[in-house]
Write an enzyme that holds these catalytic residues in place. Structure first.
Site, PDB file in Angstrom:
ATOM      1  N   GLU A 164      30.090 -32.438 -84.360  1.00  0.00           N
ATOM      2  CA  GLU A 164      29.458 -33.168 -85.407  1.00  0.00           C
ATOM      3  C   GLU A 164      27.904 -32.786 -85.215  1.00  0.00           C
ATOM      4  O   GLU A 164      27.108 -33.595 -86.019  1.00  0.00           O
ATOM      5  CB  GLU A 164      29.685 -34.609 -85.703  1.00  0.00           C
ATOM      6  CG  GLU A 164      31.170 -34.968 -85.969  1.00  0.00           C
ATOM      7  CD  GLU A 164      31.630 -36.155 -86.010  1.00  0.00           C
ATOM      8  OE1 GLU A 164      30.855 -37.078 -86.188  1.00  0.00           O
ATOM      9  OE2 GLU A 164      32.789 -36.689 -86.507  1.00  0.00           O
ATOM     10  N   LYS A 200      36.490 -42.839 -95.748  1.00  0.00           N
ATOM     11  CA  LYS A 200      36.860 -41.656 -95.327  1.00  0.00           C
ATOM     12  C   LYS A 200      38.030 -40.922 -96.705  1.00  0.00           C
ATOM     13  O   LYS A 200      39.133 -41.522 -96.665  1.00  0.00           O
ATOM     14  CB  LYS A 200      37.350 -40.958 -94.183  1.00  0.00           C
ATOM     15  CG  LYS A 200      36.556 -41.088 -92.973  1.00  0.00           C
ATOM     16  CD  LYS A 200      37.246 -40.874 -91.606  1.00  0.00           C
ATOM     17  CE  LYS A 200      36.466 -41.066 -90.561  1.00  0.00           C
ATOM     18  NZ  LYS A 200      36.887 -41.023 -89.448  1.00  0.00           N
TER      19      LYS A 200
END
Length: 428
Positions: free
Chosen positions: A209, A341
């Site tokens: 990330e 999500k």
């Protein structure tokens, strides 16, 4: 009414070099909406199913040709001729065709890519930005805010090849007057942290990330390094910049024990709650995600009662963007926030349902990327459209992460004062 003329699925690549699903929804007017499904590394056991081929001769079994075929052969004939603006109808058609609780037949990756591509096509057809269209669908037109970025600047756990147990160490620029300045503050701390780590002779390579992924003697050492970086960047920790953790505890929970092998410690649920409470008292930690295992609801209850009044406790693997599970959590006063999500639940309509349920219950909703991402920036528009107030989309490196930040910059430039940045007020 703008009708769908074609639906096309493709196999494309994500940020980890694994295949994922892209879908195009083509309208009779010639407008095309395109979207990609993301993919997670640390996943909740109750997430909607990401359909993979399992053919070890292609992409080590991670191909998505089955999901692509489901778009081209099953979903396409069901949606051609339908009104692209009827988002819930389109999603319901796909869910009914799948017929399973977890989208195991068609694949959540197939359904989601089409669901988001349809929303993008509808927005283009109406001549409005995606965030405006999503707000219309959500019944909240014009009610925008810019989200506080939760920037993952040290990666551990499943997101990095290091010895750090906690998966994400994040900063939030809560004192910024707007998103643009918040991004600048975060970037300055990110660059400052690189100097701090390099000065200690530590690795400055980045994880999935975009955050740094050094080996560290303890999880607290990561917080200490960030605190030093914040000060070196000229900011006050706790006033201008605050902290957040994603423990991803399910990844190190075994047989009723939280086994933090990176620093050689084992905790009972009660002891782990005390450990997190101690960190939150020692550092300005406003948010802790997945502080307990997804199945350890007793542990979650202990943690919520211990620090839930002073710290945002986010359920990710715990709730998996699922309204049935979220309702149970709300009824039992477990956690006080949900991570959102798209691909955990698999459609735009169901995602909006989860956000709305959380907000109506007084829970916060944090919009999130996955560790396997693409250039798709839909989550930026989702965060603004639903006034969620918080977004997780990684660090200040890797174009798959920065693309979302750049989209938010453009949205803020368009909306100005119509989309306020509320900083610390977003953390209840």
């Amino acid at each position: 009414m703008s009708k769908i003329a074609n639906v096309i699925g493709f196999e494309v690549m994500d940020s980890r070099g694994n295949p994922t699903v892209m879908a195009e929804v083509v309208l009779e007017s010639g407008v095309v909406g395109t979207a990609c499904a993301p993919s997670g590394a640390s996943t909740g056991s109750r997430e909607a199913l990401e359909l993979r081929d399992g053919d070890k001769s292609r992409y080590l079994g991670k191909g998505v040709l089955k999901a692509v075929a489901n778009i081209n052969e099953t979903i396409k004939p069901l949606l051609v001729g339908k009104d692209v603006a009827a988002q819930r109808e389109l999603d319901d058609i796909m869910l009914k065709a799948d017929g399973t609780e977890n989208k195991a037949n068609l694949g959540a990756n197939a359904i989601l890519a089409v669901s988001l591509a349809a929303a993008k096509a509808a927005a283009q057809d109406k001549g409005i930005p995606l965030y405006a269209h999503i707000a219309d669908i959500n019944g909240t037109p014009g009610k925008y805010t810019m989200p506080v970025p939760m920037m993952n600047i040290i990666n551990g756990g499943e997101h990095a090849d290091n010895n750090v147990d906690i998966q994400e160490f994040m900063i939030q620029p809560v004192s910024a007057p707007n998103f643009t300045e918040a991004l600048r503050m975060g970037a300055e701390v990110f660059h400052s942290l690189k100097k701090v780590l390099a000065g200690r002779g530590l690795n400055t390579a980045v994880g999935d990330e975009g955050g740094f992924a050094p080996n560290l003697p303890s999880n607290e050492a990561a917080l200490e390094a960030i605190a030093e970086a914040v000060a070196a960047a000229g900011y006050k920790l706790g006033e201008e910049i605050t902290l957040a953790l994603d423990c991803a505890s399910s990844e190190f929970y075994k047989d009723g024990v939280y086994d933090m092998s990176g620093e050689g410690k084992k905790f009972s649920p009660e002891e782990f709650a005390d450990y997190l409470a101690e960190l939150a008292s020692k550092y300005p930690i406003l948010s802790i995600e997945d502080g307990m295992d997804e199945s350890d609801w007793d542990g979650w209850k202990v943690l919520t009662e211990k620090i839930g009044s002073t710290c945002q406790l986010v359920g990710d693997d715990l709730f998996v963007t699922n309204t049935k599970i979220l309702k149970e959590g709300i009824d039992k006063s477990i956690a006080n926030s949900i991570l959102i999500k798209f691909n955990q639940i698999g459609s735009l309509s169901e995602t909006l349902d989860a956000i709305k349920m959380a907000q109506e219950a007084g829970y916060t909703a944090v919009i999130s990327h996955r560790s396997g991402e693409t250039e798709d920036t839909t989550i930026a528009d989702l965060a603004v459209a639903t006034a969620a107030g918080q977004i997780k989309t990684g660090s200040l490196s890797r174009s798959d992460r920065v693309a979302k930040y750049n989209r938010l910059l453009r949205i803020e430039a368009e909306l100005g004062e119509k989309a306020p940045y509320r900083g610390r007020a977003e953390f209840k």
